[in-house]
Design a protein around this motif. Structure first.
Motif, mmCIF file in Angstrom:
data_model
loop_
_atom_site.group_PDB
_atom_site.id
_atom_site.type_symbol
_atom_site.label_atom_id
_atom_site.label_comp_id
_atom_site.label_asym_id
_atom_site.label_seq_id
_atom_site.Cartn_x
_atom_site.Cartn_y
_atom_site.Cartn_z
ATOM 1 N N MET A 291 40.000 30.227 48.186
ATOM 2 C CA MET A 291 39.853 31.278 47.155
ATOM 3 C C MET A 291 38.948 30.875 45.981
ATOM 4 S SD MET A 291 43.883 32.721 47.086
ATOM 5 C CE MET A 291 44.669 33.207 48.470
ATOM 6 N N ARG A 292 37.947 31.561 45.776
ATOM 7 C CA ARG A 292 36.832 31.198 44.516
ATOM 8 C C ARG A 292 37.555 31.731 43.317
ATOM 9 N NH1 ARG A 292 31.334 33.982 44.802
ATOM 10 N NH2 ARG A 292 32.759 35.646 44.215
ATOM 11 N N PRO A 293 37.974 30.855 42.401
ATOM 12 C CA PRO A 293 38.585 31.377 40.975
ATOM 13 C C PRO A 293 37.491 32.027 40.214
ATOM 14 C CG PRO A 293 38.227 28.976 40.964
ATOM 15 C CD PRO A 293 37.652 29.287 42.480
ATOM 16 N N THR A 294 37.896 32.925 39.298
ATOM 17 C CA THR A 294 37.286 33.834 38.561
ATOM 18 C C THR A 294 37.749 33.221 36.988
ATOM 19 O OG1 THR A 294 37.054 35.798 39.995
ATOM 20 C CG2 THR A 294 36.686 36.044 37.516
ATOM 21 N N HIS A 295 36.722 32.674 36.394
ATOM 22 C CA HIS A 295 37.230 32.126 35.043
ATOM 23 C C HIS A 295 37.019 32.865 33.888
ATOM 24 C CE1 HIS A 295 37.685 28.193 37.016
ATOM 25 N NE2 HIS A 295 36.674 28.367 37.419
ATOM 26 N N SER A 296 35.872 33.806 33.787
ATOM 27 C CA SER A 296 35.747 34.670 32.727
ATOM 28 C C SER A 296 36.687 35.793 32.705
ATOM 29 C CB SER A 296 34.110 35.148 32.719
ATOM 30 O OG SER A 296 34.181 36.158 33.948
ATOM 31 N N GLU A 297 36.881 36.176 31.143
ATOM 32 C CA GLU A 297 37.711 37.209 30.990
ATOM 33 C C GLU A 297 37.349 38.469 31.542
ATOM 34 O OE1 GLU A 297 41.392 38.450 30.316
ATOM 35 O OE2 GLU A 297 40.890 36.465 30.101
ATOM 36 N N PRO A 298 36.078 39.009 31.296
ATOM 37 C CA PRO A 298 35.646 40.103 31.922
ATOM 38 C C PRO A 298 35.843 40.395 33.412
ATOM 39 C CG PRO A 298 34.067 39.206 30.197
ATOM 40 C CD PRO A 298 35.036 38.189 30.402
ATOM 41 N N GLY A 299 35.280 39.060 34.138
ATOM 42 C CA GLY A 299 35.450 38.995 35.597
ATOM 43 C C GLY A 299 37.119 39.307 35.836
ATOM 44 N N ARG A 300 37.879 38.565 35.166
ATOM 45 C CA ARG A 300 39.395 38.958 35.459
ATOM 46 C C ARG A 300 39.850 40.348 35.409
ATOM 47 N NH1 ARG A 300 42.935 34.494 35.502
ATOM 48 N NH2 ARG A 300 44.491 35.823 34.236
ATOM 49 N N ARG A 301 39.300 40.747 34.506
ATOM 50 C CA ARG A 301 39.636 42.137 33.940
ATOM 51 C C ARG A 301 39.242 43.076 35.378
ATOM 52 N NH1 ARG A 301 38.537 41.313 28.502
ATOM 53 N NH2 ARG A 301 36.487 42.002 28.607
ATOM 54 N N LEU A 302 37.919 42.901 35.540
ATOM 55 C CA LEU A 302 37.440 43.654 36.652
ATOM 56 C C LEU A 302 37.976 43.614 38.137
ATOM 57 C CD1 LEU A 302 33.641 43.243 36.054
ATOM 58 C CD2 LEU A 302 34.956 45.398 35.640
ATOM 59 N N LEU A 303 38.409 42.230 38.298
ATOM 60 C CA LEU A 303 39.376 42.056 39.623
ATOM 61 C C LEU A 303 40.598 42.918 39.281
ATOM 62 C CD1 LEU A 303 38.929 38.490 40.563
ATOM 63 C CD2 LEU A 303 38.197 40.550 41.860
ATOM 64 N N GLY A 304 41.044 42.862 38.251
ATOM 65 C CA GLY A 304 42.618 43.631 37.947
ATOM 66 C C GLY A 304 42.203 45.195 38.146
ATOM 67 N N VAL A 305 41.193 45.590 37.663
ATOM 68 C CA VAL A 305 40.872 46.840 37.879
ATOM 69 C C VAL A 305 40.565 47.181 39.490
ATOM 70 C CG1 VAL A 305 39.334 48.986 37.701
ATOM 71 C CG2 VAL A 305 39.973 47.422 35.814
ATOM 72 N N GLU A 306 40.056 46.530 40.117
ATOM 73 C CA GLU A 306 39.807 46.694 41.558
ATOM 74 C C GLU A 306 41.091 46.461 42.378
ATOM 75 O OE1 GLU A 306 36.835 44.017 43.617
ATOM 76 O OE2 GLU A 306 38.530 43.826 44.909
ATOM 77 N N ILE A 307 41.840 45.610 41.975
ATOM 78 C CA ILE A 307 43.168 45.542 42.665
ATOM 79 C C ILE A 307 43.746 46.936 42.428
ATOM 80 C CG2 ILE A 307 45.237 44.515 42.925
ATOM 81 C CD1 ILE A 307 43.743 41.766 41.881
ATOM 82 N N TRP A 308 44.017 47.383 41.403
ATOM 83 C CA TRP A 308 44.620 48.813 41.072
ATOM 84 C C TRP A 308 44.223 49.759 42.118
ATOM 85 C CZ3 TRP A 308 49.522 48.984 39.582
ATOM 86 C CH2 TRP A 308 50.111 48.253 38.763
ATOM 87 N N ILE A 309 42.635 49.863 41.708
ATOM 88 C CA ILE A 309 42.072 50.908 42.617
ATOM 89 C C ILE A 309 42.430 50.854 44.154
ATOM 90 C CG2 ILE A 309 39.769 51.957 43.611
ATOM 91 C CD1 ILE A 309 38.848 50.852 40.638
ATOM 92 N N VAL A 310 42.212 49.767 44.746
ATOM 93 C CA VAL A 310 42.715 49.815 46.192
ATOM 94 C C VAL A 310 44.071 49.970 46.643
ATOM 95 C CG1 VAL A 310 42.631 47.851 48.055
ATOM 96 C CG2 VAL A 310 40.592 47.792 46.505
ATOM 97 N N LEU A 311 45.126 49.565 45.685
ATOM 98 C CA LEU A 311 46.366 49.618 45.902
ATOM 99 C C LEU A 311 46.626 51.325 45.696
ATOM 100 C CD1 LEU A 311 48.315 46.677 44.526
ATOM 101 C CD2 LEU A 311 47.597 47.129 46.795
ATOM 102 N N GLY A 312 45.886 51.636 44.716
ATOM 103 C CA GLY A 312 46.101 53.071 44.174
ATOM 104 C C GLY A 312 45.683 54.062 45.506
#
Length: 253
Positions: A1-22
């Motif tokens: 798994m490729r880690p995401t280090h930047s805070e903006p990248g982490r926030r975007l991944l979090g949003v993406e997860i919520w959308i997919v699950l939503g």
């Protein structure tokens, strides 16, 4: 798994997860909780029923049309999850193990997992019914036609792909990129799996949570989601088609 280090990248991944699950199983989890509350306010869970494959119309051609459309549209979140991973890096999809160079091995592992989960699962369901914490689960539609078995098998495959690709393959990959620990990911995924089964009662919620722990541990150990899809499909085929064919003899219909 490729880690995401930047805070903006982490926030975007979090949003993406919520959308997919939503638009998929997160939405199902919310409705399952509301359904459970509604059942509890009506009376004891032992008097409730949970229908998994209901007829969509009293007209055969329209019922078939609705069934096919329902299965097709349920696959859209699967395709979305795979596309999002592929867009980031095709290796993320390949690393999920959705295809297998040795399909017979995947089939054997899937059948073994189905046995490990399915046999105790029957006991969990019967115990839950005896304790009054599980609703009666109806897996056969009211109207049965010549094509019903085909639709039930396709529904089982759809369930296997949707749940294992999204809740295991996709979610494990994304949460790993966010830096979550292995057991944090396993428990979170299992909790989600248990929650969206709560419309069947507390017993099935707990049973599916345990199933999620086993599947999650196995996936992190092997990095192969295909056997999980096979196991899930086999379990649902037995629950759907098996009850249709021999349910009356066993007192399940």
């Amino acid at each position: 798994m490729r880690p995401t280090h930047s805070e903006p990248g982490r926030r975007l991944l979090g949003v993406e997860i919520w959308i997919v699950l939503g638009i998929s199983l997160g939405q199902s989890a919310v409705y399952a909780v509301i359904s459970l509350v509604a059942q509890l306010t009506r009376g004891p869970l032992r008097d409730s029923t949970a229908t998994l494959n209901s007829s969509r119309s009293d007209r055969e051609w329209l019922d078939l049309t609705y069934q096919v459309l329902g299965i097709g549209f349920a696959m859209v979140p699967v395709l979305l999850a795979l596309y999002l991973l592929w867009r980031d890096d095709p290796r993320l999809v390949r690393g999920m193990g959705l295809t297998d160079a040795r399909p017979l091995r995947a089939l054997a592992h899937g059948a073994g997992l189905a046995a490990v989960i399915g046999i105790p699962g029957i006991g969990v369901y019967l115990l839950g019914r005896a304790l009054g914490v599980t609703a009666e689960i109806l897996t056969v539609p009211e109207n049965v036609y010549w094509w019903t078995i085909v639709i039930l098998v396709l529904s089982a495959l759809q369930n296997g792909l949707l749940e294992e690709v999204v809740v295991v393959g996709y979610l494990f990959t994304r949460l790993g990129q966010l830096g979550w620990g292995q057991w944090q990911i396993i428990v979170t995924s299992a909790a989600l799996r248990g929650t969206y089964h709560l419309y069947q009662g507390f017993g099935q919620g707990l049973g599916n949570f345990i199933m999620g722990l086993v599947f999650g541990w196995w996936y992190l150990r092997t990095k192969r989601v295909l056997p999980l899809v096979i196991a899930h499909t086999v379990l649902d085929v037995f629950a759907f088609v098996g009850v249709l064919l021999v349910g009356e003899q066993l007192g399940l219909r």
